[in-house]
Structure formats: C-alpha cells, structure tokens
Motif scaffolding. Sequence first.
Motif, short mmCIF file in Angstrom:
data_model
loop_
_atom_site.label_atom_id
_atom_site.label_comp_id
_atom_site.label_asym_id
_atom_site.label_seq_id
_atom_site.Cartn_x
_atom_site.Cartn_y
_atom_site.Cartn_z
N ILE A 1 0.95 -1.14 -0.11
CA ILE A 1 -0.02 0.02 -0.04
C ILE A 1 0.86 1.20 -0.11
O ILE A 1 0.73 2.13 -0.73
N LYS A 2 1.94 1.22 0.92
CA LYS A 2 2.59 2.54 0.86
C LYS A 2 3.54 2.61 -0.29
O LYS A 2 3.53 4.01 -0.82
N CYS A 3 4.17 1.72 -1.05
CA CYS A 3 4.70 1.88 -2.10
C CYS A 3 3.87 2.23 -3.37
O CYS A 3 4.19 3.34 -4.07
N PHE A 4 2.64 1.64 -3.63
CA PHE A 4 1.73 2.16 -4.62
C PHE A 4 0.93 3.19 -4.51
O PHE A 4 0.76 4.13 -5.51
N GLU A 5 0.63 3.95 -3.07
CA GLU A 5 -0.03 5.12 -3.07
C GLU A 5 0.80 6.26 -3.43
O GLU A 5 0.25 7.33 -3.50
N VAL A 6 2.11 6.38 -3.53
CA VAL A 6 3.07 7.32 -3.98
C VAL A 6 2.45 7.98 -5.36
O VAL A 6 2.86 8.89 -5.69
N PHE A 7 1.92 6.77 -5.99
CA PHE A 7 1.68 7.15 -7.48
C PHE A 7 0.13 7.67 -7.67
O PHE A 7 -0.29 8.00 -8.73
N SER A 8 -0.34 7.82 -6.78
CA SER A 8 -1.85 8.29 -6.57
C SER A 8 -1.89 9.83 -6.24
O SER A 8 -1.80 10.12 -5.04
N CYS A 9 -1.89 10.82 -7.14
CA CYS A 9 -2.08 12.21 -7.06
C CYS A 9 -3.46 12.89 -7.32
O CYS A 9 -4.00 12.28 -8.59
N THR A 10 -3.69 13.81 -7.16
CA THR A 10 -5.12 14.49 -7.62
C THR A 10 -4.59 16.08 -8.20
O THR A 10 -3.93 16.73 -7.51
N HIS A 11 -5.24 16.17 -9.37
CA HIS A 11 -4.75 17.11 -10.20
C HIS A 11 -5.79 18.53 -9.64
O HIS A 11 -6.91 18.19 -9.70
N PHE A 12 -5.07 19.63 -9.62
CA PHE A 12 -6.10 20.76 -9.30
C PHE A 12 -6.13 21.79 -10.43
O PHE A 12 -5.23 21.73 -11.13
N PRO A 13 -6.90 22.73 -10.62
CA PRO A 13 -6.97 23.69 -11.65
C PRO A 13 -5.76 24.71 -11.82
O PRO A 13 -5.52 25.14 -12.97
N ASP A 14 -4.97 24.84 -10.55
CA ASP A 14 -3.97 25.68 -10.73
C ASP A 14 -2.76 25.07 -11.46
O ASP A 14 -1.43 25.65 -11.57
N GLY A 15 -2.66 23.59 -11.76
CA GLY A 15 -1.67 22.90 -12.61
C GLY A 15 -0.93 22.20 -11.57
O GLY A 15 -0.09 21.25 -11.93
#
Length: 223
Positions: free
Chosen positions: A141-155
């Motif tokens: 879980i720790k290794c794979f969750e570093v690739f999960s990001c949320t993008h915001f309108p400010d780029g």
Amino acid sequence: GRHGRLVTVVAIGLVVMCWMGIEMVIGEKFEAVAIVLLFIQMASILGEYRLKWHVYLAYLNLGFAVADFDVDFVSPLCLGPWSHTRSFFLQLMMPFIFSIGAIVSRLVLLPFRPKTLSSIFAAGVKGFCVTLLIVYHTQCIKCFEVFSCTHFPDGKSYLDASPSVQCWATEHISMVVASVIYMPVLILFPVWNWWFVSKLLREGTLHDAASVKQWGFLHSMFE
C-alpha cells in the motif's frame, strides 16, 4: 505538554513491544497466531472502507489496525515534527530494523546459545523475512499510494495519501524513487518463498527439525 509526550512515548513503546512479540511468536512457528493475524489484517483492510460502522465496530477496527504494523498508528507529533515522508521511509525500513533487532537479540538476549557467523546471519535473514511476511500488504500500500495524485485547476497536484505533499516535487520524487527500488523486493519475495519451499520439498528437508526451526514460518500455517 510533558504529559502528552510521556503518553506518546509509552504508547509507542507498547505498540512496538506488541509488534516485536507478534514477530517473535510467528518466527517460532506458531501457526494459529499467524492465521489469526492474517484474518485480523483482512478485517483491518475492510475497516478502512468509509462505511457507516457502528461505534463499537469502529473501536474494534482501531484495535485491528495494530495488526497492520503501520507506523502511522502512533504518530509522535508530541516529540517533534513528523511528516508523511518520514513515516513512509520508516515503514519501508521496518523489515531491516526488525532484522537488526533479531541479530541483537541473538547476541545479547541469548548469551548461552552458541554463536557463529552463520547463525547470526540466519537470525537476521529470518527476522527480515518474518517481518516482511507480516507487513507485506502494508508495504505494498505504501509503495503504490505514492503514485496516486489529485490534480487541481492551478496545475499543481498533491498526494492523495497526504495532501500536504506536492506531487513531483523533491519530497515526492524521493518517495517515488524509493518505491521503485523497493518494489522488486515485494514482487520477488513471494516468488522466492515459493521457490525456496519447493526446493526444500524436493530435497526432502522441508520437515527436518533444523529446517522447520529456521523456515517453518514460510509454510507451516498453510499445511
């Protein structure tokens, strides 16, 4: 305050002692404990789903979380600055830390047992393998969750596991590099487990006393 720090230190000590006890018990081939731990970890994973759990089940899930061997269970915020990055790297180091603990235990706590370089090395390897077997799902879980990001309108984008960490900044890149290096260990460990147990079975030494004492934790709970 001072009392908060004391409580935090005591809580961390109790959790670590609990983890060390579980690791030592499973390492000594107590199949029932290993099976119970496996089911508790499965229950803990289910408890992470955001459902309308009854208050008593919520407390039960909190108790189950101890079995995850997740260093975030007790965050030492009272002792100084603590971040998701520090937690991440400490989590990945757990098998190595417990391996060193097994070696120290062999040298210091068992003074009357014969010590050779091979027996000390075997204690370290066993400590590493037992710990990795216990924390395997948490490490994944720790290794794979570093690739999960949320993008915001400010780029910009931020890590879902810790919104304070900006994705692809220096802090995040260090975690990504560590995950990429660590992933082969997670992938190869089950393969090595299967190959090694098969090798012992072919050689007819799977149930020898010496083999069971050193490697019984790899297969005994599945028999």
